[in-house]
Scaffold this active site. Structure first.
Site, PDB file in Angstrom:
ATOM      1  N   LYS A 109      -2.997   5.370  -2.325  1.00  0.00           N
ATOM      2  CA  LYS A 109      -3.974   6.202  -1.619  1.00  0.00           C
ATOM      3  C   LYS A 109      -4.332   7.411  -2.487  1.00  0.00           C
ATOM      4  O   LYS A 109      -3.429   8.069  -3.041  1.00  0.00           O
ATOM      5  CB  LYS A 109      -3.379   6.690  -0.296  1.00  0.00           C
ATOM      6  CG  LYS A 109      -3.109   5.570   0.694  1.00  0.00           C
ATOM      7  CD  LYS A 109      -4.404   4.959   1.212  1.00  0.00           C
ATOM      8  CE  LYS A 109      -4.133   3.941   2.296  1.00  0.00           C
ATOM      9  NZ  LYS A 109      -5.377   3.328   2.784  1.00  0.00           N
ATOM     10  N   LYS A 160     -10.475  -6.789   7.039  1.00  0.00           N
ATOM     11  CA  LYS A 160      -9.460  -6.428   8.035  1.00  0.00           C
ATOM     12  C   LYS A 160      -9.911  -7.004   9.361  1.00  0.00           C
ATOM     13  O   LYS A 160     -10.922  -6.545   9.918  1.00  0.00           O
ATOM     14  CB  LYS A 160      -9.369  -4.914   8.183  1.00  0.00           C
ATOM     15  CG  LYS A 160      -8.574  -4.238   7.109  1.00  0.00           C
ATOM     16  CD  LYS A 160      -8.373  -2.783   7.476  1.00  0.00           C
ATOM     17  CE  LYS A 160      -7.783  -2.054   6.292  1.00  0.00           C
ATOM     18  NZ  LYS A 160      -7.792  -0.612   6.491  1.00  0.00           N
ATOM     19  N   LYS A 165      -1.205  -0.771  -4.398  1.00  0.00           N
ATOM     20  CA  LYS A 165      -2.418   0.002  -4.067  1.00  0.00           C
ATOM     21  C   LYS A 165      -1.947   1.401  -3.721  1.00  0.00           C
ATOM     22  O   LYS A 165      -0.954   1.567  -3.019  1.00  0.00           O
ATOM     23  CB  LYS A 165      -3.117  -0.663  -2.883  1.00  0.00           C
ATOM     24  CG  LYS A 165      -3.952   0.261  -2.012  1.00  0.00           C
ATOM     25  CD  LYS A 165      -4.769  -0.528  -1.003  1.00  0.00           C
ATOM     26  CE  LYS A 165      -4.919   0.241   0.303  1.00  0.00           C
ATOM     27  NZ  LYS A 165      -5.718  -0.492   1.295  1.00  0.00           N
ATOM     28  N   GLY A 225      -4.486  -4.325   5.762  1.00  0.00           N
ATOM     29  CA  GLY A 225      -3.627  -4.136   6.937  1.00  0.00           C
ATOM     30  C   GLY A 225      -3.909  -2.810   7.610  1.00  0.00           C
ATOM     31  O   GLY A 225      -4.645  -1.964   7.091  1.00  0.00           O
ATOM     32  N   GLU A 268     -11.318   1.387  -3.805  1.00  0.00           N
ATOM     33  CA  GLU A 268     -11.664   1.042  -2.421  1.00  0.00           C
ATOM     34  C   GLU A 268     -12.287   2.227  -1.683  1.00  0.00           C
ATOM     35  O   GLU A 268     -11.745   3.336  -1.704  1.00  0.00           O
ATOM     36  CB  GLU A 268     -10.377   0.581  -1.711  1.00  0.00           C
ATOM     37  CG  GLU A 268     -10.579   0.069  -0.299  1.00  0.00           C
ATOM     38  CD  GLU A 268      -9.278  -0.489   0.288  1.00  0.00           C
ATOM     39  OE1 GLU A 268      -8.301  -0.704  -0.469  1.00  0.00           O
ATOM     40  OE2 GLU A 268      -9.240  -0.698   1.511  1.00  0.00           O
ATOM     41  N   SER A 299       0.866  -1.178   0.000  1.00  0.00           N
ATOM     42  CA  SER A 299       0.000   0.000   0.000  1.00  0.00           C
ATOM     43  C   SER A 299       0.901   1.226   0.000  1.00  0.00           C
ATOM     44  O   SER A 299       1.780   1.356   0.850  1.00  0.00           O
ATOM     45  CB  SER A 299      -0.869  -0.033   1.258  1.00  0.00           C
ATOM     46  OG  SER A 299      -1.675   1.114   1.342  1.00  0.00           O
ATOM     47  N   ASP A 355     -14.158  -1.293   2.457  1.00  0.00           N
ATOM     48  CA  ASP A 355     -13.251  -1.499   3.594  1.00  0.00           C
ATOM     49  C   ASP A 355     -14.000  -1.027   4.842  1.00  0.00           C
ATOM     50  O   ASP A 355     -14.691  -1.813   5.508  1.00  0.00           O
ATOM     51  CB  ASP A 355     -11.944  -0.728   3.351  1.00  0.00           C
ATOM     52  CG  ASP A 355     -10.995  -0.704   4.551  1.00  0.00           C
ATOM     53  OD1 ASP A 355     -11.362  -1.214   5.622  1.00  0.00           O
ATOM     54  OD2 ASP A 355      -9.881  -0.160   4.435  1.00  0.00           O
ATOM     55  N   ASP A 412      -7.249   3.449  -3.180  1.00  0.00           N
ATOM     56  CA  ASP A 412      -7.998   3.467  -1.912  1.00  0.00           C
ATOM     57  C   ASP A 412      -8.263   4.912  -1.505  1.00  0.00           C
ATOM     58  O   ASP A 412      -7.329   5.682  -1.267  1.00  0.00           O
ATOM     59  CB  ASP A 412      -7.187   2.750  -0.818  1.00  0.00           C
ATOM     60  CG  ASP A 412      -7.968   2.598   0.487  1.00  0.00           C
ATOM     61  OD1 ASP A 412      -9.135   3.038   0.553  1.00  0.00           O
ATOM     62  OD2 ASP A 412      -7.396   2.032   1.444  1.00  0.00           O
TER      63      ASP A 412
HETATM   64  O1  OSB Z   1      -7.459   1.692   4.349  1.00  0.00           O
HETATM   65  O2  OSB Z   1      -6.142   0.063   4.116  1.00  0.00           O
HETATM   66  C1  OSB Z   1      -6.405   1.140   4.621  1.00  0.00           C
HETATM   67  C2  OSB Z   1      -3.405   2.248   6.682  1.00  0.00           C
HETATM   68  C3  OSB Z   1      -4.008   3.049   7.610  1.00  0.00           C
HETATM   69  C4  OSB Z   1      -5.369   3.242   7.538  1.00  0.00           C
HETATM   70  C5  OSB Z   1      -6.117   2.637   6.547  1.00  0.00           C
HETATM   71  C6  OSB Z   1      -5.509   1.821   5.626  1.00  0.00           C
HETATM   72  C7  OSB Z   1      -4.119   1.642   5.682  1.00  0.00           C
HETATM   73  C8  OSB Z   1      -3.355   0.835   4.741  1.00  0.00           C
HETATM   74  C9  OSB Z   1      -2.260   0.027   5.368  1.00  0.00           C
HETATM   75  O3  OSB Z   1      -3.504   0.881   3.544  1.00  0.00           O
HETATM   76  C10 OSB Z   1      -1.661  -1.040   4.549  1.00  0.00           C
HETATM   77  C11 OSB Z   1      -0.812  -1.987   5.371  1.00  0.00           C
HETATM   78  O4  OSB Z   1      -0.985  -2.143   6.581  1.00  0.00           O
HETATM   79  O5  OSB Z   1       0.077  -2.627   4.781  1.00  0.00           O
HETATM   80 MG    MG Z   2      -8.711   0.816   2.875  1.00  0.00          MG
END
Ligand code: OSB
Ligand code: MG
Length: 381
Positions: A169, A274, A167, A302, A219, A142, A244, A194
């Site tokens: 953000k 998750k 992925k 994660g 996402e 991510s 999510d 995401d």
């Molecule tokens: O939405 O997946 C998410 C991290 C903090 C808050 C939300 C998210 C995330 C990640 C972390 O994308 C990914 C990871 O832990 O490897």
């Molecule tokens: Mg997410």
């Protein structure tokens, strides 16, 4: 299984590289840990993978988690043991605090410690307890960067390490640019975005600009507690919408499947499972199986977890019903300056291989844990 004591710890973990999402940038994370000791000497370790504030979800911050654990959840577990003599199974455990509404992250910390104990007592890896097999599977990363250059740099490191799924953000004003840049640089890579609920009914149509980039999924574009509106905008996007934040339970997952089915787009629903968001692995496994029954694809997300919890998530990923690569690794080596397992996690060429190692398959690093952490409370069984 008889509990001798339950300890609550707070452990500061420092990211090697700041992580940016639509709702903020994180560098240091204070993590509640639950340590359960049984009368026959087994020790279970569970992490509640909190962020610094409740910007991702309600009650995902360390203050809420500590309060719930200390005031309600752990006392409820101890009281239940006093009433029935022992907490024999994870079902008994969950029944003891089922009356507490919400508090998914807090509950997941206790549950994880119990799974660790159950795996040790049965001398089994977690994947086996949960009905998986020691398979190999691709894993992803991510990317939480705040400029296109930063995103491309993180992607280059990840692809250099062999990861085949990225992925990124996104948020309003920072969506098509990073996604197009990544697609141009890596025409064949599995790519997903995401939004962490950054769009509204007025702004979500910006995402149509991403619909021709051959993305695997978009996402959580909308509100963190919404399923219905997501099912409606999903009819107007070719790219599958992945939930999510909106899924807190098996019932939520079933509601989503029902709505996507009604709209005739069930093959365009994907669910990011998750474990802490759904109160632990027991509920997570049920969701994974229910989705698989309806051919709805899932993957394991994660929370910038320590290597101990990432290893638990990777064991969960051993279930055959999990279809897509999960967020288990950082784009550039270990997530934290100091982590909590003796063996580092690794996925050569973006492929992770589960072993026959008991429980998580890794050794918890008690020395680092005790050096970094502070014991907040002890509850006697
Ligand atoms: O939405 O997946 C998410 C991290 C903090 C808050 C939300 C998210 C995330 C990640 C972390 O994308 C990914 C990871 O832990 O490897
Ligand atoms: Mg997410």
């Amino acid at each position: 299984m008889k509990i001798q004591s339950i300890e609550l710890w707070s452990v500061p973990l420092t990211l090697r590289s700041p992580f940016t999402t639509s709702f903020g940038t994180y560098r240091q994370l204070d993590r509640p840990f639950v340590i359960v000791r049984t009368t026959d000497g087994v020790i279970g370790v569970g992490e509640a993978p909190t962020l610094s504030d409740p910007a991702y979800k309600a009650e995902c911050d360390p203050y809420a988690v500590m309060t719930s654990l200390q005031t309600f959840i752990i006392p409820a577990v101890i009281k239940r043991q006093q009433e029935i003599g022992s907490i024999g199974t994870v079902d008994d455990l969950r029944a003891s605090y089922a009356w507490v509404k919400g508090a998914g992250f807090a509950k997941s910390g206790v549950e994880a410690a119990f799974w660790d104990i159950e795996a040790q007592q049965k001398q089994q890896p977690l994947w086996q307890l949960w009905g998986g097999r020691a398979r190999q599977f691709p894993v992803g990363v991510s990317i939480g960067g705040n400029t296109v250059e930063d995103v491309l740099k993180r992607a280059e490191t990840a692809v250099g390490l062999g990861y085949q799924r990225l992925k990124v953000k996104i948020w309003p004003g920072f969506d098509a640019a990073p996604a197009e840049a990544l697609r141009k640089a890596y025409p064949d890579i599995l790519l997903q975005v995401d939004a962490n609920s950054a769009y509204t009914l007025d702004t979500w149509s910006d995402l149509k600009a991403l619909d021709d980039l051959d993305l695997l999924l978009i996402e959580q574009p909308l509100y963190d507690d919404d399923i219905v509106l997501h099912s409606e905008i999903a009819t107007q996007l070719k790219t599958p919408v992945c939930l999510d934040e909106s899924v807190h339970s098996l019932r939520d997952a079933q509601a989503a499947m029902h709505l996507w089915q009604k709209n005739g787009i069930l093959n365009r629903l994907i669910i990011n499972i998750k474990p802490p968001r759904v109160s632990g692995f027991a509920e997570a496994v049920e969701i994974a199986n229910a989705c698989n029954d309806q051919q709805v694809r899932t993957w394991i997300g994660g929370m910038l977890d320590s290597a101990w919890t990432k290893a638990m998530n990777l064991n969960f990923n051993g279930l055959d019903c999990i279809d897509l690569p999960g967020d288990h690794f950082s784009p550039g080596g270990p997530y934290f300056e100091r982590d909590l397992t003796l063996e580092p996690l690794s996925a050569p060429n973006g492929i992770f291989t589960l072993t026959d190692g008991i429980s998580t398959g890794l050794t918890f690093d008690w020395q680092t844990f005790e050096e970094l952490g502070t014991k907040v409370a002890t509850f006697e069984g």
